[in-house]
Structures are given as structure tokens and as C-alpha cells.
Design a protein around this motif. Sequence first.
Motif, PDB file in Angstrom:
ATOM      1  N   UNK A 211      38.337  38.533  36.359  1.00 21.28           N
ATOM      2  CA  UNK A 211      36.946  38.071  36.424  1.00 21.28           C
ATOM      3  C   UNK A 211      36.311  38.311  37.782  1.00 21.28           C
ATOM      4  N   UNK A 212      37.121  38.678  38.789  1.00 19.95           N
ATOM      5  CA  UNK A 212      36.614  38.800  40.146  1.00 19.95           C
ATOM      6  C   UNK A 212      35.932  40.137  40.395  1.00 19.95           C
ATOM      7  N   UNK A 213      34.820  40.075  41.116  1.00 27.64           N
ATOM      8  CA  UNK A 213      34.168  41.299  41.596  1.00 27.64           C
ATOM      9  C   UNK A 213      34.896  41.833  42.824  1.00 27.64           C
ATOM     10  N   UNK A 214      35.285  40.901  43.699  1.00 29.27           N
ATOM     11  CA  UNK A 214      36.107  41.245  44.869  1.00 29.27           C
ATOM     12  C   UNK A 214      37.272  40.262  44.922  1.00 29.27           C
ATOM     13  N   UNK A 215      38.308  40.642  45.620  1.00 30.98           N
ATOM     14  CA  UNK A 215      39.491  39.777  45.696  1.00 30.98           C
ATOM     15  C   UNK A 215      39.161  38.486  46.447  1.00 30.98           C
ATOM     16  N   UNK A 216      39.765  37.374  46.065  1.00 27.80           N
ATOM     17  CA  UNK A 216      39.562  36.118  46.797  1.00 27.80           C
ATOM     18  C   UNK A 216      39.977  36.284  48.250  1.00 27.80           C
ATOM     19  N   UNK A 217      39.309  35.537  49.128  1.00 24.18           N
ATOM     20  CA  UNK A 217      39.601  35.681  50.554  1.00 24.18           C
ATOM     21  C   UNK A 217      39.398  34.359  51.268  1.00 24.18           C
ATOM     22  N   UNK A 346      45.550  31.731  42.817  1.00 20.30           N
ATOM     23  CA  UNK A 346      44.280  31.579  42.105  1.00 20.30           C
ATOM     24  C   UNK A 346      44.009  32.810  41.244  1.00 20.30           C
ATOM     25  N   UNK A 347      44.433  33.973  41.707  1.00 21.95           N
ATOM     26  CA  UNK A 347      44.222  35.203  40.931  1.00 21.95           C
ATOM     27  C   UNK A 347      45.065  35.222  39.660  1.00 21.95           C
TER      28      UNK A 347
END
Length: 581
Positions: A211-217, A346-347
Motif C-alpha cells: 500500500x506504500x508509495x514510498x518505504x516507511x522512514x 510495519x511493512x
Amino acid sequence: MSAKFPTAKLTDIAELNPTLGKKLPAEELVSFVPMASLSAESAKVETTQDRPYAEVAKGFTPFLDGDVLVAKITPCFENGKIAQARLPRPHGFGSTEFHVVRARHGIAESRYLHHYLRLEEVRANGQRRMTGSGGQRRVPASFLADQAIPLPPLEEQRRIATILDQTETLRTQRRTALALLDRLTQSLFLDMFGDPLDNTKRWEWRCMSELFETSPIFGTMIPAEAEKGSWLCLRVANIQDWQLTLEDKKYVDLPTSAIERHSVQAGDLLMARAIASQEHLGKCVVAQPGDELWAFDSHLMRLRFRADKALPEFIRQMLRTPGGRNIFLNASRKSSVQYNINTKEISALEVPLPPLPLQQTFATRIASIEALKTTHRRALAALDALFASLQQRAFSGELTLAAPRSPAQSLAQLQQLEASIGLEALIFIAKRMPDGDLYNSLKAIYFADRHHLEHYGHQIYNETYCALPHGPVPQSAYDATRVLIGERMFSDFDDDAMRAALRRNDKKLTALRDADFSKLSRSVVESLEWAVRYCSDMKFGQTKTASHDSAYERTPKNEVIPLKYIIDTLPPEARQRHWNL
């Protein structure tokens, strides 16, 4: 603190940690109050437990109904766990971490002492006097014993306590409204999507990484400062009760190389990813920075979703549900000092994902609820500021009854509406009018104004009256009652304060609190009381006839009644005395 009241040591006006005094029968039921039952927010004992005296006679603190309980251990004292114990039983027992303050009869009022001990200044001084270390620091009894308490006469203590209680009631009503809206949000989610853990609606399970546009950071490690920096740096402290609060602002200067990684865009989900409390792990907000430059620190994690997959507000609300919390916490872990969730965890999290159009419908409905919550939060913030101001004024001797105004020297001085007085006058009448009769309540304002003009030379709050078919109508007060039922959007009064104080049901007006007497002079109270007595027993026709005076008859229908016409109805000696007419 007080410039007007004499002061006395607490132990001169109250008993501190009194003993039970006598044994009770072993089987007699008492009210048991654990620390968790004393609410810092409402300043009340929320719940009690019935226990036999024999169970609590040893190892617990005794007190009586009406005593003031002061939590002495950190962080309960700093958080404001101070309340008057209103118990269903005469005797109470509770945590050994309570100090007990019992007002001496005829000298001090418990409610007055309750409000004084909750002052921010008192709690700050108490925190500095704590003894012990770490999580075992406590306020010593000597700190309370040495408190110099402003001591007005008993009647004034009661009046001060009543005014502060009334304001506290308004704050409680706002908090209750916010809690109800929170529950509405949760109910709406569960109604549309079901419990995420059970997934009874059979939504497809999707991995968050899809669902992510960019990786969590994680956010920046650059220390944020209160005054320096071009970027507002959001921290865990800025997320309270799953809402963004910007009362505590700190800033950073992001190097150009870090802007893409550590800046915030509209729609980003910012999540608490490392925190000492499991309860607060995962709390998150959807950011809307507008034209401002926002960054975030390393204790937060940024989640940026694909617009064609998942709406951030849907994810946020899902994580707030009991089932969503269960799913989330199962993916988290605890280190020696705090609870954590990292980008990989989380990913890898799997969540049930309904179709995007249904998420969008939900988000639209949530936006309406959030707009209402914003209104209530602003009103609550204003009430919090008012309460703090009233506290300071009360204990410094400045919270006096409104002083009578001198008579107006000309008709031009009788024109400017005093809306705050008008609202309290309307509340005063509604509280005392039999059956909440709306027609008689509005006519009572007119009768009270005539009385006040005759005896004191000016109106109560400079109301304007219109000659409507059934008699003179106080325009501002009438418009306010129409706001209550949605016939108008705004009135001349403080509409938020009015909605918290009054309810209208067709022809019935109900006061939810009494008037704030600090805004009503003695002469105003006298005229209002006279008007209520005058028309409280009248039927509709009698009130109508009484209000159809010469001022009303001289005015064209639906037009404003000139104040000169109303003054002309007064006895000649009053007109001569006040205006030389």
C-alpha cells in the motif's frame, strides 16, 4: 496569593489525614476508592466499590464523604488527581497514596479547598517539594500543612466554589461531547467495515508494503529547538489522543540532502514508533501542513500511501479499533526501556482492505465528524483558559459580583449590546421559569428591562425589542433560541457557550446550568427575579396582554420599538430622576 483576603495555614482551617476515630462494625459497607477511580481530568471520584469494613480496616486510608483527596505520589499529583470524594456511603477507604483534607465546619468549605489545591501554582510548588526518588517521589504532608490559604467568609467561599464548579461543568460537557464523537467514529468504522481482527466482512488481507508509495522512514536525529530553525519538527509530544496538537512547537534546520527523507507532505501518516508506554505506541495523525515546512523527529515514522490503494484516514481509524490495535501490537516489541515498531515490522503487517470507494465514503463522513470535534476542541481550549483565569481571580479576591453601572446620562448610552450579560440573564430566567415556558421567558426579559430602567436608569444588557404579533420580543435573546433549534446559524451571543448552557425543545427552554453571577450585578438579579415572579403564573393570553403596553402599540408591527417609547411607559418620577425627561 491573595491581596484582599486574609490567609490561614491549611491545618488551621482543615484536618490533614485525620484518623477514622472509631471502629465500624466488621460487616458495615464502606466506599472503596482505588487510585484509578480518581480522575485528573474531571476532578471527580468516578467509581467506588462497596466493601465490608473488615476488608479495608488495615492497610488503607480512611476518609468521609465530602473530604478532599490529594494523590501524593508521582505522576498522579502533577497530573492533578485531586478531588472531593462524593461517596454513596458515609465512610470511605482508599489508596495509601492519598492525603486527606477535611474542612473544619464553620471555617472552610470543602469545594473551595478542592479548587484551591488544584491550582497550577500549588501543584508546581508541590512537585518541587516532593521527596524520594524515581517513581516513588511523594508530596509530604508538611507541604499541604504549610499552605497559606486565602480565607474569605464562608458565603464567599461557597460563591467562588459555585462559579468554578459551573465552569468545570461546561468543560466536562465539552469533553463528553468529544468522547461521544470519538465513539461515533469508532461505531461508523465498525458498521461499515466490521472488526479488523475478525474480518467478518471478508475483505482481502493485504500486506502494508503493497500500500506504500514510498518505504516507511524514521525522522531526523537533529535535535529540535524551541526558537531556532526553519522547519517545524513534529514529535511524539505533538500527538495527543490521536490528534495533532501544536501547542509545544520546536524547530530544526533540515540540510538539503535530508529534505526528501524527513519532510512531511499532505496526507502523510505520522506514527509514534518508539515510546515508553504501550498504550501510546502506534498513535498517529494524518498531516496537513498546508504552506508550512514540516519535518518529523526520529521517534516518529512516516507512512506515505498510494492514493489508488489506501486512504491514510482509513488506516488511522482502523488502528484505533480494538481489533486494529490487536493486529498492530502483535507486530510490535518491547525493549528494556520502551515499546517499538520498526519499518520492516510495519511493512510486513497484514490488514483487511475494503474497496477504495468505500474508504472514500468513510473518509467523507469522518471529515464532517472531525469538523465538529475541531469546534468542540476550540471551545474547550477557551473554557480551559477561562477556568484558569477564574481560579487566579477567585483566590486573589478579584472575582467579585459585577458592580452596578451608573445611570446612563443620555439615550445614546443605552445602545451597545452586552452579550455576555444577556446570555447569563437568559440562563437565569430559563433556570427559574416554570415548565421552561419559552414565551414567558422572553417576555420576562422585557419586563425585567422595564423594571431595571425604572429603578436604575439603564437596561440590563441593552437589548433591542421588536413589535412582533404576540408582543415585544428581545431580538438578540430570541435569535439565540433559534440557533438552538437550527433556525439560525449565528446569534449576537457566544453560541458555543449558549449551546453548552441551554436546550430548546419547541416551546420549552431548559437551562443546563445556573447563571454566572459574577456577570450579573445585584440590581440585575433583583430585576430578573422580579420579572420571573411577575409572569411565572401567567397564561399565554395574560402575558400577551401585559406586554402590549403603549410602547408596543405605538410601534408599527415587526419594527424595532424605539427605546424612547419604552422609557415613556415609566413613571414620571423615574424619567425625571434618570434622564431629566
